[in-house]
Design a protein around this motif. Sequence first.
Motif, mmCIF file in Angstrom:
data_model
loop_
_atom_site.group_PDB
_atom_site.id
_atom_site.type_symbol
_atom_site.label_atom_id
_atom_site.label_comp_id
_atom_site.label_asym_id
_atom_site.label_seq_id
_atom_site.Cartn_x
_atom_site.Cartn_y
_atom_site.Cartn_z
ATOM 1 N N GLY A 9 0.794 -1.219 0.000
ATOM 2 C CA GLY A 9 0.000 0.000 0.000
ATOM 3 C C GLY A 9 0.828 1.272 0.000
ATOM 4 N N GLN A 10 2.159 1.120 0.000
ATOM 5 C CA GLN A 10 3.044 2.281 -0.071
ATOM 6 C C GLN A 10 3.708 2.297 -1.443
ATOM 7 O OE1 GLN A 10 5.692 1.448 3.142
ATOM 8 N NE2 GLN A 10 4.391 2.432 4.666
ATOM 9 N N CYS A 11 3.739 3.483 -2.061
ATOM 10 C CA CYS A 11 4.356 3.638 -3.366
ATOM 11 C C CYS A 11 5.849 3.327 -3.269
ATOM 12 C CB CYS A 11 4.137 5.061 -3.879
ATOM 13 S SG CYS A 11 4.905 5.391 -5.473
ATOM 14 N N THR A 12 6.317 2.462 -4.163
ATOM 15 C CA THR A 12 7.737 2.086 -4.138
ATOM 16 C C THR A 12 8.636 3.208 -4.641
ATOM 17 O OG1 THR A 12 7.536 1.073 -6.334
ATOM 18 C CG2 THR A 12 7.268 -0.374 -4.420
ATOM 19 N N ASP A 13 8.061 4.197 -5.338
ATOM 20 C CA ASP A 13 8.867 5.309 -5.847
ATOM 21 C C ASP A 13 8.947 6.476 -4.868
ATOM 22 O OD1 ASP A 13 9.145 3.754 -8.083
ATOM 23 O OD2 ASP A 13 8.089 5.101 -9.442
ATOM 24 N N CYS A 14 7.792 6.914 -4.349
ATOM 25 C CA CYS A 14 7.790 8.114 -3.498
ATOM 26 C C CYS A 14 7.464 7.840 -2.039
ATOM 27 C CB CYS A 14 6.830 9.164 -4.067
ATOM 28 S SG CYS A 14 5.078 8.725 -3.902
ATOM 29 N N GLY A 15 6.952 6.645 -1.734
ATOM 30 C CA GLY A 15 6.696 6.272 -0.354
ATOM 31 C C GLY A 15 5.340 6.668 0.202
ATOM 32 N N CYS B 178 3.073 8.501 -9.709
ATOM 33 C CA CYS B 178 4.339 7.837 -10.051
ATOM 34 C C CYS B 178 4.159 6.838 -11.185
ATOM 35 C CB CYS B 178 4.933 7.161 -8.817
ATOM 36 S SG CYS B 178 5.584 8.336 -7.595
ATOM 37 N N GLN B 179 2.999 6.178 -11.258
ATOM 38 C CA GLN B 179 2.736 5.248 -12.354
ATOM 39 C C GLN B 179 2.666 6.007 -13.670
ATOM 40 O OE1 GLN B 179 2.790 1.921 -12.249
ATOM 41 N NE2 GLN B 179 2.557 1.884 -14.462
ATOM 42 N N GLU B 180 2.019 7.167 -13.652
ATOM 43 C CA GLU B 180 1.946 7.980 -14.874
ATOM 44 C C GLU B 180 3.337 8.419 -15.318
ATOM 45 O OE1 GLU B 180 -0.799 11.125 -13.921
ATOM 46 O OE2 GLU B 180 -2.542 9.833 -14.251
ATOM 47 N N LYS B 181 4.188 8.810 -14.372
ATOM 48 C CA LYS B 181 5.568 9.191 -14.710
ATOM 49 C C LYS B 181 6.315 8.005 -15.320
ATOM 50 C CE LYS B 181 6.058 12.477 -10.935
ATOM 51 N NZ LYS B 181 6.737 12.704 -9.651
ATOM 52 N N ALA B 182 6.151 6.837 -14.733
ATOM 53 C CA ALA B 182 6.835 5.636 -15.234
ATOM 54 C C ALA B 182 6.367 5.291 -16.643
ATOM 55 C CB ALA B 182 6.599 4.461 -14.287
ATOM 56 N N HIS C 121 8.485 5.377 -20.328
ATOM 57 C CA HIS C 121 8.580 4.198 -21.194
ATOM 58 C C HIS C 121 7.695 4.333 -22.415
ATOM 59 C CE1 HIS C 121 10.152 2.569 -17.396
ATOM 60 N NE2 HIS C 121 10.904 1.861 -18.199
ATOM 61 N N GLY C 122 7.426 5.546 -22.835
ATOM 62 C CA GLY C 122 6.653 5.771 -24.060
ATOM 63 C C GLY C 122 5.193 5.414 -23.951
ATOM 64 N N PRO D 101 6.066 -3.198 -15.622
ATOM 65 C CA PRO D 101 5.653 -4.334 -14.801
ATOM 66 C C PRO D 101 5.285 -3.970 -13.375
ATOM 67 C CG PRO D 101 7.639 -4.867 -16.023
ATOM 68 C CD PRO D 101 7.364 -3.421 -16.244
ATOM 69 N N SER D 102 5.860 -2.918 -12.826
ATOM 70 C CA SER D 102 5.583 -2.591 -11.434
ATOM 71 C C SER D 102 4.417 -1.639 -11.332
ATOM 72 C CB SER D 102 6.823 -1.993 -10.780
ATOM 73 O OG SER D 102 7.317 -0.912 -11.543
ATOM 74 N N MET D 103 3.275 -2.130 -11.785
ATOM 75 C CA MET D 103 2.057 -1.343 -11.760
ATOM 76 C C MET D 103 1.587 -1.267 -10.360
ATOM 77 S SD MET D 103 0.304 -2.846 -15.186
ATOM 78 C CE MET D 103 -1.286 -2.176 -14.815
#
Length: 128
Positions: free
Chosen positions: A86-92, A112-116, A120-121, A126-128
């Motif tokens: 439940g914690q974002c792996t990118d921003c916490g 963070c998912q939108e940035k990822a 990647h175009g 994979p880390s949705m």
Amino acid sequence: MSQDISDTFKLQLTQMRTDLLAQLRAQRGGRVGRAESAAEARENASDDWAAADAERDLTFALEERESAELVAIDEALKRIADGSFGQCTDCGIDIGTARLHANPTAMRCVACQEKAEKAHGGVSTPSM
């Protein structure tokens, strides 16, 4: 995240895992491996090897996606076990509960998912 909510997601993820494994077994004709399943399909195809090859390629692509989904489920279950679910792996920050209900394997918050995906175009990583 509270223990009750974690338990709810753990049950959901465990059921998803069970269903996915059953689907993979069914696609492979029980316990038949991928190579044996492809060979059997090719043998059963009359003279239309091109169609059999196309069907085999589609089956492999689906199995690859399902295998990636299985890995994502297992990773989410590990995050539940270690308390980081439940914690974002990118921003916490905490991932919204609505997002987790929609996608319990989500590793990132929406921002963070939108940035990822942009990095990647527009393709989901994979880390949705």
